[in-house]
Design an enzyme around this catalytic site. Structure first.
Site, PDB file in Angstrom:
ATOM      1  N   LYS A   1       0.695  -1.331  -0.064  1.00  0.00           N
ATOM      2  CA  LYS A   1       0.012   0.078  -0.109  1.00  0.00           C
ATOM      3  C   LYS A   1       0.887   1.266   0.036  1.00  0.00           C
ATOM      4  O   LYS A   1       2.000   1.178   0.520  1.00  0.00           O
ATOM      5  CB  LYS A   1      -0.868   0.093   1.070  1.00  0.00           C
ATOM      6  CG  LYS A   1      -2.262   0.770   1.103  1.00  0.00           C
ATOM      7  CD  LYS A   1      -3.276   0.132   0.214  1.00  0.00           C
ATOM      8  CE  LYS A   1      -4.478   1.043   0.210  1.00  0.00           C
ATOM      9  NZ  LYS A   1      -5.614   0.392  -0.308  1.00  0.00           N
TER      10      LYS A   1
ATOM     11  N   ASP B   1      -6.766   4.267  -4.769  1.00  0.00           N
ATOM     12  CA  ASP B   1      -7.722   4.206  -3.271  1.00  0.00           C
ATOM     13  C   ASP B   1      -8.149   5.607  -3.023  1.00  0.00           C
ATOM     14  O   ASP B   1      -8.517   6.315  -4.057  1.00  0.00           O
ATOM     15  CB  ASP B   1      -6.672   3.825  -2.087  1.00  0.00           C
ATOM     16  CG  ASP B   1      -7.141   3.348  -0.766  1.00  0.00           C
ATOM     17  OD1 ASP B   1      -7.807   2.421  -0.868  1.00  0.00           O
ATOM     18  OD2 ASP B   1      -7.526   4.160   0.091  1.00  0.00           O
TER      19      ASP B   1
HETATM   20  P1  NDP Z   1     -12.907   7.813  -2.892  1.00  0.00           P
HETATM   21  O1  NDP Z   1     -11.724   8.654  -2.986  1.00  0.00           O
HETATM   22  O2  NDP Z   1     -13.378   7.521  -4.171  1.00  0.00           O
HETATM   23  O3  NDP Z   1     -13.932   8.061  -1.963  1.00  0.00           O
HETATM   24  C1  NDP Z   1     -13.822   8.179  -0.631  1.00  0.00           C
HETATM   25  C2  NDP Z   1     -15.042   8.807  -0.099  1.00  0.00           C
HETATM   26  O4  NDP Z   1     -14.991   8.645   1.321  1.00  0.00           O
HETATM   27  C3  NDP Z   1     -15.415  10.244  -0.443  1.00  0.00           C
HETATM   28  O5  NDP Z   1     -16.908  10.369  -0.348  1.00  0.00           O
HETATM   29  C4  NDP Z   1     -14.749  10.860   0.894  1.00  0.00           C
HETATM   30  O6  NDP Z   1     -15.336  11.965   1.190  1.00  0.00           O
HETATM   31  C5  NDP Z   1     -15.119   9.640   2.075  1.00  0.00           C
HETATM   32  N1  NDP Z   1     -14.161  10.169   2.919  1.00  0.00           N
HETATM   33  C6  NDP Z   1     -12.899   9.897   2.993  1.00  0.00           C
HETATM   34  N2  NDP Z   1     -12.479  10.085   4.035  1.00  0.00           N
HETATM   35  C7  NDP Z   1     -13.259  10.417   4.914  1.00  0.00           C
HETATM   36  C8  NDP Z   1     -13.099  10.839   6.417  1.00  0.00           C
HETATM   37  N3  NDP Z   1     -12.205  10.914   6.856  1.00  0.00           N
HETATM   38  N4  NDP Z   1     -14.398  11.105   6.923  1.00  0.00           N
HETATM   39  C9  NDP Z   1     -15.523  10.827   6.125  1.00  0.00           C
HETATM   40  N5  NDP Z   1     -15.648  10.585   5.059  1.00  0.00           N
HETATM   41  C10 NDP Z   1     -14.359  10.296   4.340  1.00  0.00           C
HETATM   42  O7  NDP Z   1     -12.361   6.396  -2.363  1.00  0.00           O
HETATM   43  P2  NDP Z   1     -12.653   4.910  -2.423  1.00  0.00           P
HETATM   44  O8  NDP Z   1     -14.255   5.000  -2.685  1.00  0.00           O
HETATM   45  O9  NDP Z   1     -11.925   4.317  -3.556  1.00  0.00           O
HETATM   46  O10 NDP Z   1     -12.244   4.206  -1.209  1.00  0.00           O
HETATM   47  C11 NDP Z   1     -13.172   4.266  -0.066  1.00  0.00           C
HETATM   48  C12 NDP Z   1     -12.901   3.061   0.670  1.00  0.00           C
HETATM   49  O11 NDP Z   1     -12.952   1.905   0.278  1.00  0.00           O
HETATM   50  C13 NDP Z   1     -11.263   3.371   1.457  1.00  0.00           C
HETATM   51  O12 NDP Z   1     -11.276   2.932   2.756  1.00  0.00           O
HETATM   52  C14 NDP Z   1     -10.559   2.533   0.476  1.00  0.00           C
HETATM   53  O13 NDP Z   1      -9.318   1.985   1.301  1.00  0.00           O
HETATM   54  C15 NDP Z   1     -11.569   1.114   0.295  1.00  0.00           C
HETATM   55  N6  NDP Z   1     -11.348   0.531  -0.866  1.00  0.00           N
HETATM   56  C16 NDP Z   1     -11.282   0.784  -1.884  1.00  0.00           C
HETATM   57  C17 NDP Z   1     -10.884   0.259  -3.237  1.00  0.00           C
HETATM   58  C18 NDP Z   1     -11.206   0.689  -4.633  1.00  0.00           C
HETATM   59  O14 NDP Z   1     -11.247  -0.303  -5.701  1.00  0.00           O
HETATM   60  N7  NDP Z   1     -11.225   1.902  -4.821  1.00  0.00           N
HETATM   61  C19 NDP Z   1     -10.740  -1.238  -2.992  1.00  0.00           C
HETATM   62  C20 NDP Z   1     -11.007  -1.880  -1.608  1.00  0.00           C
HETATM   63  C21 NDP Z   1     -11.185  -0.989  -0.613  1.00  0.00           C
HETATM   64  P3  NDP Z   1     -14.537  13.435   0.763  1.00  0.00           P
HETATM   65  O15 NDP Z   1     -14.671  13.629  -0.661  1.00  0.00           O
HETATM   66  O16 NDP Z   1     -15.363  14.466   1.502  1.00  0.00           O
HETATM   67  O17 NDP Z   1     -13.339  13.421   1.305  1.00  0.00           O
END
Ligand code: NDP
Length: 448
Positions: free
Chosen positions: A127, A167
């Site tokens: 990561k 991510d």
């Molecule tokens: P994105 O950047 O596309 O979206 C993240 C979302 O979560 C946004 O809506 C963001 O809001 C919100 N968010 C992030 N940090 C915070 C926080 N501290 N408090 C509240 N809201 C928050 O990321 P992904 O959808 O790709 O990833 C989301 C999760 O899924 C993570 O845990 C990631 O590790 C996990 N994941 C992702 C994979 C992938 O293929 N993308 C695969 C497996 C797991 P804002 O825009 O306001 O920051």
């Protein structure tokens, strides 16, 4: 009987990893189920395998200088954690978010080792990322940052060494800039990153894969007990990649998704976020890079709750898809009080250890992210295969394989997680199933 042994192990790990709370949390979750398993298996006992697994094979920390649109020199910190390569090249995403630090990336890399093993594909765990905040930055600033980040990272990665992906904060745009810089520096076109655009080696279904896989896994869990997702009310947090495609697939399968969120709060739409409304969210988040409260301007029947999370909304199924530690024990209690009978983790480690204890004490269905969100990295593995073959598979083929992988993970969890009373401890099942393959490979390869 096992508690003192687990404590001794945790004390030793803590001694070496002080001030890394998220990493220690991820290790604790694994140690609780694995140490009793190892103690009862002569093959693994006395070999310090878990102690070896919690130590990254390599940690890279580097300076990322870049110039903003005002001409000022900015400096961020870049990281890559190469955690375990026993079963394949390091594989795992890059996160760009101001909260990024060593502890968060080590927890993610550690979880990734088990997750990648569960997919049955030959991928080790890694990561990386940076404390860079993409919010409010221009496209050109994002490009300059990505180029500087890759200006160091390129030395350490490669299609047979380490294959990063996206991510939080790293989507198709960032992967494009990172790939372009890698190609320029190395003068070679290889599948060194996944999550690429379709024009240059990406895989169909990769953008959808984490969210779709999550819902497939939920469907597997429900079918196993003679139920289905159809007609269920679902709360989803986040509004990024994982949330969007979780919402899409759940809706396609007949569920009603009533919430989405971002770091400013959540929206509640009692009528459900259907395909048209989701298309609005996708444009808002992916193209306009706006905030989720704009949803209620477009759909005034919905409500926005500033600085709150969606866990007090009545639902059958909760799918946290935003970030780590977003469901705490008071949230878990409210979910259960309101009739929620299933929590599926779309994000990595979104539930605290205390929240998980509450789910399990109440015997609700609970899937840990390392099992339920493994569809994303699994499809990245399929992207790597297509790149090696220099082929593009049609979306039906990729989707079929994704479904089959999620089914296999579900079966592995049942195999190792079924308790005497019939309750399925998916956390235990995923930890043990993920561990066995990596441990076997490590034992075969000697002490290296
Ligand atoms: P994105 O950047 O596309 O979206 C993240 C979302 O979560 C946004 O809506 C963001 O809001 C919100 N968010 C992030 N940090 C915070 C926080 N501290 N408090 C509240 N809201 C928050 O990321 P992904 O959808 O790709 O990833 C989301 C999760 O899924 C993570 O845990 C990631 O590790 C996990 N994941 C992702 C994979 C992938 O293929 N993308 C695969 C497996 C797991 P804002 O825009 O306001 O920051």
């Amino acid at each position: 009987m096992m508690k003192p042994i687990i404590k001794k192990f945790m004390d030793e790990v803590n001694e070496r990893n002080q001030h890394e709370p998220e990493f220690m949390q991820a290790v604790q979750e694994v140690a609780d189920s694995l140490i009793p398993f190892i103690a009862n298996n002569e093959k693994y006992y006395g070999k310090n395998i878990l102690l070896r697994m919690v130590e990254p094979e390599r940690v890279l920390i580097f300076r990322v200088p870049w110039i903003n649109d005002e001409g000022e020199i900015m400096v961020n910190r870049g990281y890559r954690i190469e955690m375990n390569s026993a079963i394949g090249p390091y594989k795992g995403g890059l996160r760009f978010h101001p909260s990024v630090n060593l502890s968060i990336l080590k927890f993610l890399a550690f979880e990734q080792v088990f997750k990648n093993s569960l997919t049955t594909l030959p991928m080790g765990g890694g990561k990386g990322g940076s404390d860079f905040d993409p919010k409010g930055k221009s496209d050109v600033e994002i490009m300059r940052f990505c180029q500087s980040f890759m200006g160091e990272l390129f030395r350490h990665i490669g299609p047979n060494t380490d294959v990063p992906a996206g991510d939080i904060g790293v989507g198709e745009r960032e992967i494009g800039y990172l790939f372009g810089m890698y190609k320029k520096l190395r003068n070679e076109f290889t599948g060194v990153l996944t999550g690429k655009g379709m024009a240059y080696g990406g895989s169909l279904i990769r953008p959808e894969a984490t969210g779709y896989g999550c819902v497939y896994f939920a469907q597997n869990m429900l079918e196993y007990r003679g139920d289905s997702i159809k007609g269920k009310t679902v709360t989803v947090s986040g509004s990024g990649n994982v949330s969007q495609y979780t919402c899409e697939k759940a809706t396609q399968l007949g569920a009603k998704v009533v919430t989405l969120s971002d770091s400013s709060g959540y929206i509640y739409d009692e009528e459900g976020i259907d395909a048209d409304k989701l298309a609005f969210v996708m444009e808002l988040k992916n193209i306009k890079r706006g905030r989720i409260d704009e949803y209620v301007k477009k759909y005034p029947k919905a409500s926005f709750f500033k600085d709150e999370n969606p866990w007090k909304v009545k639902c059958d199924i909760a799918i946290p898809c935003a970030t780590q530690n977003e469901v705490h024990s008071p949230d878990a209690k409210i979910l259960i009080k309101n009739g929620c009978f299933m929590v599926i983790e779309g994000a990595n480690m979104p539930s605290t250890i205390e929240a998980i204890e509450i789910y399990q004490a109440n015997k609700i269905l609970f899937a840990p992210g390392k099992a339920s969100n493994a569809g994303g990295v699994a499809t990245s593995g399929l992207e790597m295969s297509q790149n090696s073959l220099r082929m593009n598979w049609i979306s039906e083929k990729v989707d079929r394989r994704l479904k089959a992988i999620m089914e296999n993970i579900h079966e592995a969890c049942i195999k190792y997680g079924t308790q005497e009373d019939g309750y399925i401890d998916y956390m235990k099942g995923a930890n043990i199933a993920g561990f066995v393959k990596v441990a076997d490979a490590m034992l075969a390869q000697g002490v290296v």
